[in-house]
Design a protein around this motif. Structure first.
Motif, short mmCIF file in Angstrom:
data_model
loop_
_atom_site.label_atom_id
_atom_site.label_comp_id
_atom_site.label_asym_id
_atom_site.label_seq_id
_atom_site.Cartn_x
_atom_site.Cartn_y
_atom_site.Cartn_z
N LEU A 89 0.83 -1.20 0.00
CA LEU A 89 0.00 0.00 0.00
C LEU A 89 0.87 1.25 0.00
O LEU A 89 2.00 1.25 0.47
CB LEU A 89 -0.92 -0.01 1.22
N ILE A 90 0.30 2.34 -0.51
CA ILE A 90 1.01 3.61 -0.62
C ILE A 90 0.18 4.70 0.05
O ILE A 90 -0.96 4.95 -0.34
CB ILE A 90 1.28 3.97 -2.09
N ASP A 91 0.75 5.34 1.08
CA ASP A 91 0.12 6.48 1.74
C ASP A 91 0.70 7.74 1.11
O ASP A 91 1.87 8.04 1.28
CB ASP A 91 0.39 6.44 3.25
N MET A 92 -0.14 8.48 0.41
CA MET A 92 0.32 9.65 -0.33
C MET A 92 0.33 10.93 0.50
O MET A 92 0.60 12.02 -0.02
CB MET A 92 -0.55 9.84 -1.57
N HIS A 93 0.07 10.80 1.81
CA HIS A 93 0.06 12.01 2.65
C HIS A 93 0.48 11.64 4.06
O HIS A 93 -0.33 11.62 4.99
CB HIS A 93 -1.34 12.63 2.66
N ALA A 94 1.75 11.35 4.22
CA ALA A 94 2.27 10.86 5.50
C ALA A 94 3.47 11.70 5.93
O ALA A 94 4.55 11.60 5.34
CB ALA A 94 2.67 9.39 5.39
N LEU A 415 -8.53 0.06 -4.00
CA LEU A 415 -7.27 -0.67 -4.09
C LEU A 415 -6.36 -0.09 -5.15
O LEU A 415 -5.14 0.01 -4.95
CB LEU A 415 -7.54 -2.15 -4.37
N LEU A 416 -6.91 0.31 -6.27
CA LEU A 416 -6.09 0.95 -7.30
C LEU A 416 -5.54 2.28 -6.81
O LEU A 416 -4.38 2.62 -7.08
CB LEU A 416 -6.91 1.16 -8.58
N ALA A 417 -6.36 3.04 -6.08
CA ALA A 417 -5.89 4.32 -5.55
C ALA A 417 -4.73 4.12 -4.58
O ALA A 417 -3.81 4.95 -4.51
CB ALA A 417 -7.04 5.04 -4.84
N ALA A 418 -4.75 3.01 -3.84
CA ALA A 418 -3.73 2.74 -2.83
C ALA A 418 -2.50 2.05 -3.39
O ALA A 418 -1.52 1.87 -2.67
CB ALA A 418 -4.32 1.87 -1.72
N THR A 419 -2.52 1.69 -4.67
CA THR A 419 -1.40 0.93 -5.25
C THR A 419 -1.00 1.49 -6.61
O THR A 419 -0.16 2.38 -6.69
CB THR A 419 -1.77 -0.57 -5.36
#
Length: 481
Positions: A89-94, A415-419
């Motif tokens: 997973l990818i957190d785009m605001h961390a 899921l696409l948004a997170a990957t």
């Protein structure tokens, strides 16, 4: 090639700590076979037949039928008994390195600062991995602290996600550790150039900038070969996108120009400063009205990168109640940040009981606008605003997905948004964000099918981080449980 080149070179003490978590010692050649697993195909909203996924040299080298001899040959084989495999997973605001907001006295006046903290960064990194987050975008902070984090990853001194970093957000005033000031176009060019020279992967522009300075920031970022992303309020998002802005953060448009004249007059006649606008603006905005249509049309035309960070605002809206965000923070946030939030710093400073009621009353509007934006073909991603009040590392990304699912965003799209979407937005979609041969082995093994229920993304059986298998015991250690 992944930038923390030696992420897998774990120090001996940590390697020993993780040994019980491995199903068996890794193969001498480093190969790993994840056998008898369903690969989740979010793009086509389906899961594949049971497969064997071979990992070697930190990449996916083969995907074959379950039990395939070539996949298993010479590898450490893990029989996953029909579980489900997704990209990391990818957190785009961390805000990975961000420390508490603090007041200090300087020349007889109070100055707010947000200095970085390496211990908080390491704490956050461990817990992000434990919840399946293998990559992050750091949306504003000290680049020296970001550099120390990357150096420690490369030296094998810690385990954590790969980070794509912005420097301090660029605003009309300075806030040490978090914001740099630019008051003229020439200032803007100099600040952007200095951030790129210091290693910034992208440029973050902020709410206090005038239209002239916003355009100057976009142009300066592009001249340096970097994308420009902004947190905007007074400037209407469609206008900023027409200037060439690459991305927007936070589902809080809050611009008077996104209200009809009547709505604008009604809002401005009673508006209070500060975070009251988080709900007061929404009381006048119609998520199905013509200004919302204008916003949706701009997203379709310009296809910005976007992360809604609903979780950060929902946590504020329910702060007066017992709520899961506080429970998450008590379990997973760094003690310094938790103490800070308990003592004074939240997004709801000064709110009275009636303010919380008003905030919760507009929440369906926020959800409706989220659903409309996520239904466009813009580059929709997920973010949390981690390290801001009550936003604990890792678990908050799962709560963000659940909030968007409640708003009506389909699970496959989440899921696409997170990957894949996030990887593409980071310019790394050729190496992360997909389960495919040749891609880096950042993977999450789930007990349940996330396409059936997005809550299954929490049911993590194992994480493969840059080719290294971490199972339950190690993940619990990283969570602090």
């Amino acid at each position: 090639m992944r930038r923390p080149l030696a992420k897998l070179m774990l120090p001996s003490a940590l390697a020993c700590a993780l040994t019980p978590a491995l199903a068996s010692p890794p193969a001498a050649n480093g190969a790993l076979a994840l056998d008898n697993v369903h690969v989740v195909d979010a793009e086509h909203n389906r899961v594949g037949e049971r497969s064997c996924v071979r990992v070697q040299d930190r990449r996916i080298s083969l995907i074959a039928a379950a039990g395939d001899a070539a996949c298993r040959r010479g590898a450490h084989v893990l029989d996953l008994e029909g579980r489900y495999l997704t990209p990391g997973l990818i957190d785009m605001h961390a805000h990975l390195t961000l420390g508490p907001m603090e007041m200090k006295r300087e020349r007889g006046r109070a100055v707010l600062q947000a200095l970085p903290d390496d211990a908080i960064a390491e704490h956050n990194a461990n817990r992000l991995v434990a919840f399946g987050v293998t990559t992050l975008r750091n949306p504003g902070g000290d680049l020296e602290a970001a550099g120390r984090y990357e150096s420690r990853l490369a030296a094998g001194e810690l385990v954590g996600p790969e980070a794509f970093n912005a420097g301090p957000v660029i605003n009309n005033a300075e806030l040490p550790g978090l914001a740099a000031a630019a008051r003229t176009p020439e200032d803007m060019q100099a600040v952007v150039r200095a951030q790129v020279e210091a290693g910034a992967d992208w440029i973050k522009l902020y709410t206090g900038l005038s239209p002239e300075l916003l355009r100057a920031g976009i142009d300066a970022a592009h001249a340096q070969g970097r994308p420009a992303v902004a947190h905007l309020e007074s400037i209407a998002w469609p206008d900023a996108l027409a200037m060439g802005l690459d991305g927007i953060v936070h589902l809080m448009p809050l611009s008077p120009d996104l209200l009809t004249p009547g709505q604008r007059a009604a809002w401005q006649s009673t508006a209070r400063g500060g975070t009251y606008s988080f709900f007061e603006w929404w009381e006048h905005f119609d998520p199905d009205g013509p200004q919302a249509d204008r916003l949706v049309a701009a997203y379709r035309q310009y296809r910005p990168v976007f992360d809604a960070t609903l979780v950060a605002f929902h946590a504020a809206f329910v702060q007066d109640q017992d709520n899961p965000y506080k429970d998450d923070a008590r379990r997973y946030a760094h003690p310094r940040l938790l103490s800070h939030w308990n003592e004074w710093f939240t997004f709801a400073i000064g709110w009275q009981p009636e303010d919380f009621e008003r905030a919760r009353a507009v929440w369906p509007k926020v959800q409706r606008m989220a659903a409309r934006l996520y239904a466009t073909d813009a580059r929709m991603t997920l973010g949390t605003d981690m390290s801001n009040p009550w936003i604990a590392p890792g678990i908050s990304l799962h709560r963000e997905m659940e909030l968007l699912a409640e708003a009506g965003v389909p699970t496959a799209q989440l899921l696409l948004a997170a990957t894949r979407n996030a990887a593409d937005a980071l310019g790394a979609g050729d190496r992360i964000g997909r389960v495919a041969p040749g891609f880096e082995a950042d993977l999450v093994v789930l007990d349940g099918n996330p396409l059936d229920d997005i809550a299954h993304t929490r049911d993590i059986h194992a994480v493969v981080l840059d080719g290294r298998l971490l199972t339950t015991d190690a993940l619990n250690q990283f969570k602090g449980e």
